[in-house]
Design an enzyme around this catalytic site. Sequence first.
Site, PDB file in Angstrom:
ATOM      1  N   VAL A 263       0.800  -1.231   0.000  1.00 54.04           N
ATOM      2  CA  VAL A 263       0.000   0.000   0.000  1.00 54.04           C
ATOM      3  C   VAL A 263       0.829   1.275   0.000  1.00 54.04           C
ATOM      4  O   VAL A 263       0.295   2.355  -0.263  1.00 54.04           O
ATOM      5  CB  VAL A 263      -0.988   0.023   1.183  1.00 54.04           C
ATOM      6  CG1 VAL A 263      -2.027  -1.074   1.044  1.00 54.04           C
ATOM      7  CG2 VAL A 263      -0.263  -0.054   2.527  1.00 54.04           C
TER       8      VAL A 263
ATOM      9  N   ASN B 123      -7.969   0.202   4.699  1.00 53.33           N
ATOM     10  CA  ASN B 123      -7.915  -0.325   6.054  1.00 53.33           C
ATOM     11  C   ASN B 123      -6.496  -0.634   6.526  1.00 53.33           C
ATOM     12  O   ASN B 123      -6.251  -0.740   7.728  1.00 53.33           O
ATOM     13  CB  ASN B 123      -8.772  -1.596   6.133  1.00 53.33           C
ATOM     14  CG  ASN B 123      -8.569  -2.369   7.404  1.00 53.33           C
ATOM     15  OD1 ASN B 123      -8.962  -1.939   8.484  1.00 53.33           O
ATOM     16  ND2 ASN B 123      -7.930  -3.534   7.306  1.00 53.33           N
TER      17      ASN B 123
ATOM     18  N   TYR C 207       1.548   7.985  14.744  1.00 47.64           N
ATOM     19  CA  TYR C 207       0.274   7.356  14.387  1.00 47.64           C
ATOM     20  C   TYR C 207      -0.879   8.357  14.446  1.00 47.64           C
ATOM     21  O   TYR C 207      -1.708   8.435  13.530  1.00 47.64           O
ATOM     22  CB  TYR C 207       0.025   6.193  15.338  1.00 47.64           C
ATOM     23  CG  TYR C 207      -1.205   5.371  15.046  1.00 47.64           C
ATOM     24  CD1 TYR C 207      -1.224   4.460  13.989  1.00 47.64           C
ATOM     25  CD2 TYR C 207      -2.349   5.492  15.833  1.00 47.64           C
ATOM     26  CE1 TYR C 207      -2.345   3.692  13.727  1.00 47.64           C
ATOM     27  CE2 TYR C 207      -3.475   4.726  15.579  1.00 47.64           C
ATOM     28  CZ  TYR C 207      -3.474   3.829  14.534  1.00 47.64           C
ATOM     29  OH  TYR C 207      -4.596   3.077  14.274  1.00 47.64           O
ATOM     30  N   ALA C 208      -0.933   9.153  15.510  1.00 46.41           N
ATOM     31  CA  ALA C 208      -2.020  10.118  15.655  1.00 46.41           C
ATOM     32  C   ALA C 208      -1.959  11.166  14.549  1.00 46.41           C
ATOM     33  O   ALA C 208      -3.003  11.556  13.989  1.00 46.41           O
ATOM     34  CB  ALA C 208      -1.963  10.783  17.029  1.00 46.41           C
TER      35      ALA C 208
ATOM     36  N   ALA D 287      -0.696  10.787  11.543  1.00 49.89           N
ATOM     37  CA  ALA D 287      -1.097  10.153  10.287  1.00 49.89           C
ATOM     38  C   ALA D 287      -2.598   9.976  10.212  1.00 49.89           C
ATOM     39  O   ALA D 287      -3.220  10.253   9.179  1.00 49.89           O
ATOM     40  CB  ALA D 287      -0.394   8.802  10.142  1.00 49.89           C
ATOM     41  N   LYS D 288      -3.212   9.520  11.295  1.00 50.91           N
ATOM     42  CA  LYS D 288      -4.649   9.277  11.275  1.00 50.91           C
ATOM     43  C   LYS D 288      -5.436  10.582  11.247  1.00 50.91           C
ATOM     44  O   LYS D 288      -6.513  10.651  10.620  1.00 50.91           O
ATOM     45  CB  LYS D 288      -5.052   8.434  12.483  1.00 50.91           C
ATOM     46  CG  LYS D 288      -4.540   6.995  12.427  1.00 50.91           C
ATOM     47  CD  LYS D 288      -5.016   6.264  11.184  1.00 50.91           C
ATOM     48  CE  LYS D 288      -4.714   4.765  11.250  1.00 50.91           C
ATOM     49  NZ  LYS D 288      -5.169   4.050  10.031  1.00 50.91           N
TER      50      LYS D 288
ATOM     51  N   ILE E 235     -10.768  -2.203  19.420  1.00 56.87           N
ATOM     52  CA  ILE E 235     -11.471  -3.258  18.692  1.00 56.87           C
ATOM     53  C   ILE E 235     -10.712  -4.568  18.895  1.00 56.87           C
ATOM     54  O   ILE E 235      -9.479  -4.593  18.891  1.00 56.87           O
ATOM     55  CB  ILE E 235     -11.571  -2.940  17.186  1.00 56.87           C
ATOM     56  CG1 ILE E 235     -12.171  -1.539  16.962  1.00 56.87           C
ATOM     57  CG2 ILE E 235     -12.399  -4.005  16.468  1.00 56.87           C
ATOM     58  CD1 ILE E 235     -13.595  -1.363  17.469  1.00 56.87           C
TER      59      ILE E 235
END
Length: 241
Positions: free
Chosen positions: A59, A85, A150-151, A153-154, A183
């Site tokens: 990806v 995803n 991560y934060a 990027a999201k 999750i």
Amino acid sequence: MRSILITGGNGGLGLGIGRYFLEKDPEARVWLGVRSNRAAAEALIAEFPERGRLVDLEVTSKDAWEAAVATIQAADGRLDVLVNNAGMHRDALLATMDDEAWRSVVSSNLDSVFFGCRAVIPGMMRERFGRIVNMASLSAVLPPLGQTNYAAAKAGVVALTQTLAKEVARAGITVNALLPGYIETEALAHLDAEGAKRAKMGIPMRRFGRPAEVAAAVFFLACQDAGYVTGSALKIDGGIF
């Protein structure tokens, strides 16, 4: 038949979304984008041999995206739904985070969404129809310690989603983001029993979410009847935020 591509097709969430489409929609042809660790994805596809496929997809590579989309369009004539995803995290405090941890997390979570959306938009515009669902995270709006990469990027995924939604709305294409909290997937494997108990105490519902509950939201956003929902950022977090 609807053609659907789900990246990160070998992980718990990707597999859950793929299974949901295959079980709920007899018109769905599901393509699971995978790079390695294919066993679980191959097992799911084996259950639905007429309507499931694997496609090679790194990806973070523009060329790989173009090749994967071309493969799907050659087989199905179109690509109706993209579920971005795939992703990863490498947590560390910013002061001690190395360059590779920053680059790899931003690339796998944000660059991948950029490449994927850009690859599918031309075909969707020709069809005057498309559904794109980008998997962000609750960390985009409620970032914890140790997740600057991560934060960021999201949060970028949410902003990209909202901007792209405006750009393609007149072409009949919707673009939405989901922000899952805790999750039950391999992402929680690092939690021991005590850690899981503490995490659940911070969730008003006092439990973790299930992949099928995220998949249900993806399924709705991908359906024909959700045509007026675009640019949204839907939290799936049991009430944390």
